[in-house]
Motif scaffolding. Structure first.
Motif, short mmCIF file in Angstrom:
data_model
loop_
_atom_site.label_atom_id
_atom_site.label_comp_id
_atom_site.label_asym_id
_atom_site.label_seq_id
_atom_site.Cartn_x
_atom_site.Cartn_y
_atom_site.Cartn_z
N ILE A 62 38.10 57.83 55.16
CA ILE A 62 36.79 58.09 55.72
C ILE A 62 36.74 57.32 57.03
N GLU A 63 36.52 58.01 58.12
CA GLU A 63 36.56 57.38 59.43
C GLU A 63 35.34 56.50 59.67
N GLY A 64 35.58 55.42 60.39
CA GLY A 64 34.52 54.49 60.74
C GLY A 64 34.40 53.37 59.74
N VAL A 65 33.63 52.39 60.13
CA VAL A 65 33.38 51.24 59.27
C VAL A 65 32.19 51.56 58.40
N LEU A 66 32.36 51.44 57.08
CA LEU A 66 31.28 51.72 56.14
C LEU A 66 30.57 50.43 55.77
N ASP A 67 29.29 50.38 56.01
CA ASP A 67 28.50 49.21 55.67
C ASP A 67 28.38 49.10 54.15
N PHE A 68 28.41 47.88 53.65
CA PHE A 68 28.32 47.66 52.21
C PHE A 68 27.00 48.14 51.61
N SER A 69 25.98 48.31 52.42
CA SER A 69 24.70 48.78 51.89
C SER A 69 24.70 50.29 51.65
N LEU A 70 25.69 51.00 52.17
CA LEU A 70 25.78 52.44 51.94
C LEU A 70 26.19 52.69 50.50
N VAL A 71 25.55 53.66 49.89
CA VAL A 71 25.88 54.02 48.51
C VAL A 71 26.22 55.51 48.46
N GLY A 72 27.04 55.86 47.49
CA GLY A 72 27.33 57.27 47.27
C GLY A 72 28.24 57.90 48.30
N ILE A 73 29.12 57.13 48.92
CA ILE A 73 30.03 57.69 49.92
C ILE A 73 31.20 58.40 49.23
N LEU A 74 31.81 57.74 48.30
CA LEU A 74 33.01 58.27 47.65
C LEU A 74 32.69 59.30 46.56
N ALA A 75 31.57 59.16 45.90
CA ALA A 75 31.23 60.04 44.78
C ALA A 75 31.19 61.53 45.15
N PRO A 76 30.57 61.92 46.26
CA PRO A 76 30.56 63.36 46.58
C PRO A 76 31.95 63.91 46.89
N ILE A 77 32.80 63.06 47.49
CA ILE A 77 34.17 63.49 47.78
C ILE A 77 34.92 63.68 46.47
N ALA A 78 34.84 62.69 45.60
CA ALA A 78 35.52 62.77 44.30
C ALA A 78 34.99 63.96 43.49
N GLY A 79 33.69 64.17 43.52
CA GLY A 79 33.09 65.27 42.77
C GLY A 79 33.53 66.63 43.27
N ALA A 80 33.54 66.81 44.58
CA ALA A 80 33.97 68.09 45.16
C ALA A 80 35.44 68.37 44.83
N LEU A 81 36.26 67.35 44.91
CA LEU A 81 37.68 67.54 44.62
C LEU A 81 37.89 67.77 43.12
N ALA A 82 37.14 67.09 42.28
CA ALA A 82 37.25 67.30 40.84
C ALA A 82 36.88 68.74 40.47
N GLN A 83 35.81 69.25 41.09
CA GLN A 83 35.40 70.63 40.83
C GLN A 83 36.50 71.61 41.21
N ALA A 84 37.29 71.25 42.22
CA ALA A 84 38.39 72.11 42.67
C ALA A 84 39.67 71.85 41.89
#
Length: 121
Positions: A62-84
């Motif tokens: 994931i490009e860029g620096v992700l702030d620790f206060s961000l939530v739910g960054i990886l979950a949608p990626i994992a979910g979309a790939l799991a569905q596929a």
């Protein structure tokens, strides 16, 4: 959100000890617990004394620096790939997340994520 493919083949392995020379490589992910020492590295750099290994991974980040206060960054990626039907192995650094998929599924994974609105570089 932008995703960037990373060149090279990766291996996930268990090692008895860490070779400090690996820390000078461009990619080296280490996980240590009371039960094991795991390493993700470029496949041509797997230590000869690896106790177990799983070859054939490709990666993107994931490009860029992700702030620790961000939530739910990886979950949608994992979910979309799991569905596929695409399994992942995820690792994180202080700045961002890295996702590994089996080499034969990388192009399909990128297509799936582009279809979900991600920009793939």
């Amino acid at each position: 959100m932008k995703l960037k493919r990373i060149d090279g083949q990766f291996t996930v392995c268990q090692v008895p000890a860490l070779d400090p020379a690996l820390l000078s490589d461009p990619y080296c992910f280490i996980g240590k617990t009371d039960e094991e020492l795991s390493l993700v590295c470029l496949s041509d750099r797997v230590p000869t004394d690896a106790q177990a290994r799983e070859d054939g991974w490709r990666a993107f980040r994931i490009e860029g620096v992700l702030d620790f206060s961000l939530v739910g960054i990886l979950a949608p990626i994992a979910g979309a790939l799991a569905q596929a039907g695409i399994g992942i192995f995820a690792v994180s650094t202080f700045n961002t997340d890295y996702v590994l998929v089996k080499a034969g599924q990388l192009d399909h994974a990128m297509d799936v994520l582009e279809g979900k609105g991600y920009i793939v570089e």
